[in-house]
Write an enzyme that holds these catalytic residues in place. Structure first.
Site, short mmCIF file in Angstrom:
data_model
loop_
_atom_site.label_atom_id
_atom_site.label_comp_id
_atom_site.label_asym_id
_atom_site.label_seq_id
_atom_site.Cartn_x
_atom_site.Cartn_y
_atom_site.Cartn_z
N ASP A 227 40.75 -26.87 -39.89
CA ASP A 227 40.43 -26.70 -41.31
C ASP A 227 39.87 -27.99 -41.92
O ASP A 227 40.14 -29.09 -41.44
CB ASP A 227 41.68 -26.31 -42.09
CG ASP A 227 42.17 -24.90 -41.76
OD1 ASP A 227 41.63 -24.27 -40.84
OD2 ASP A 227 43.11 -24.45 -42.44
N HIS B 54 43.45 -30.01 -38.30
CA HIS B 54 42.42 -30.48 -39.23
C HIS B 54 41.47 -31.44 -38.52
O HIS B 54 41.93 -32.45 -37.96
CB HIS B 54 43.07 -31.19 -40.42
CG HIS B 54 43.94 -30.27 -41.23
ND1 HIS B 54 45.23 -29.99 -40.87
CD2 HIS B 54 43.68 -29.54 -42.33
CE1 HIS B 54 45.74 -29.12 -41.75
NE2 HIS B 54 44.82 -28.84 -42.64
ZN LIG Z 1 42.84 -26.84 -46.03
#
Ligand SMILES: [Zn+2]
Length: 216
Positions: free
Chosen positions: A11, A166
C-alpha cells in the site's frame, strides 16, 4: 492444518527507490501481488512508471484513495469520498484490474465503521468496484526490522492471510526476500487473489458482511 496460503499487498506507493526493490524481490521469488497505489503519487511521471512496471510484471494495481488523508468513513462532506475513489481510478486507467480493486485507508490498519461512508459504498457499487480488506497487519512502518517475524507468525496462524505491507522508504522492504523464503520454509504458499472474507464488495455487489465497515 493445511498449508498456509498468503496474499501479499503493498500500500501507499509507488515510491522511487523502494518499489523497484520490491518488484525485483518478487520477480526473483516468482510471487505476484497487488499494489494499492495513491492517486496523488500516480500524477508524478516517475511513480507512474513504477506502477506501469508492476502492472507489466503481472502484479495487480488497486486504488488506495487520492490523498490518503482521512478514512472515508470519517468524511461527512458530500463529494469528497467519491472524488477520492474516482479521481484515483481515472489515473489508474487501463492499469486497473478487471475487478477494479479498491482498498480503504484504515488508519493504522484497524478494521471498523471508519473505513467507508455511505457515499463511498454507493460509488463502489455504481462503478462495479471491489473492496479489498485484510486480515494481517505486521506494522512494517513502525517496526522496519521486526515486522517479518511478526508477519511470519501471523501467516502461520491462519490458513489464508491477506498481508498489508508498504512500499515506503522505511527500510522495511529490505527484509521482504527473507520473509518470503521463511514462509516457504514453513510450508506456506503464495497466491494473488483474495479470500471472500476480505472482500465485502465484489464487482459492485455487497455481501452481508458490509455493515461493520460503514459509518452510520
Ligand atoms: Zn494506506
Amino acid at each position: 492444518m493445511p498449508r498456509p496460503e498468503v496474499t501479499l499487498t503493498f500500500d501507499n506507493g509507488p515510491e522511487p527507490g523502494v518499489t523497484e526493490q520490491v518488484l525485483a524481490v518478487l520477480k526473483q521469488a516468482n510471487v505476484t501481488a497487488t499494489f494499492f497505489v495513491l492517486g496523488s503519487k500516480l500524477a508524478d511521471p516517475v511513480r507512474r512508471r513504477l506502477a506501469r512496471q508492476a502492472h507489466t510484471e503481472g502484479h495487480w494495481i488497486g486504488n488506495h484513495t487520492m490523498t490518503h488523508r482521512r478514512p472515508l468513513g470519517t468524511i461527512t462532506e458530500p463529494g469528497v469520498a467519491r472524488a477520492e475513489i474516482l479521481d484515483t481510478e481515472a489515473l489508474i486507467g487501463a492499469m486497473a484490474h478487471p475487478d477494479r480493486l479498491f482498498r480503504p485507508f484504515g488508519r493504522g490498519g484497524d478494521l471498523g465503521p471508519h473505513l467507508l461512508n455511505q457515499e463511498a459504498v454507493e460509488t463502489l457499487k455504481t462503478n462495479s468496484m471491489t473492496c479489498v480488506l485484510w486480515n494481517a497487519i505486521p506494522r512494517d512502518w513502525a517496526d522496519p526490522d521486526g515486522w517479518a517475524e511478526v508477519a511470519l507468525a501471523q501467516c502461520l496462524a491462519h490458513p489464508r492471510t491477506v498481508l498489508v505491507l508498504h512500499d515506503l522508504p522505511t527500510g522495511a522492504m529490505r527484509h521482504l526476500g527473507n520473509f518470503i523464503a521463511a514462509v516457504r520454509q514453513h510450508g506456506g504458499t503464495f497466491r494473488q487473489d483474495f479470500p471472500p472474507e476480505c472482500v465485502p464488495i465484489r464487482r459492485g455487489a455487497a455481501s452481508a458482511a458490509l455493515a461493520p465497515y460503514v459509518s452510520a
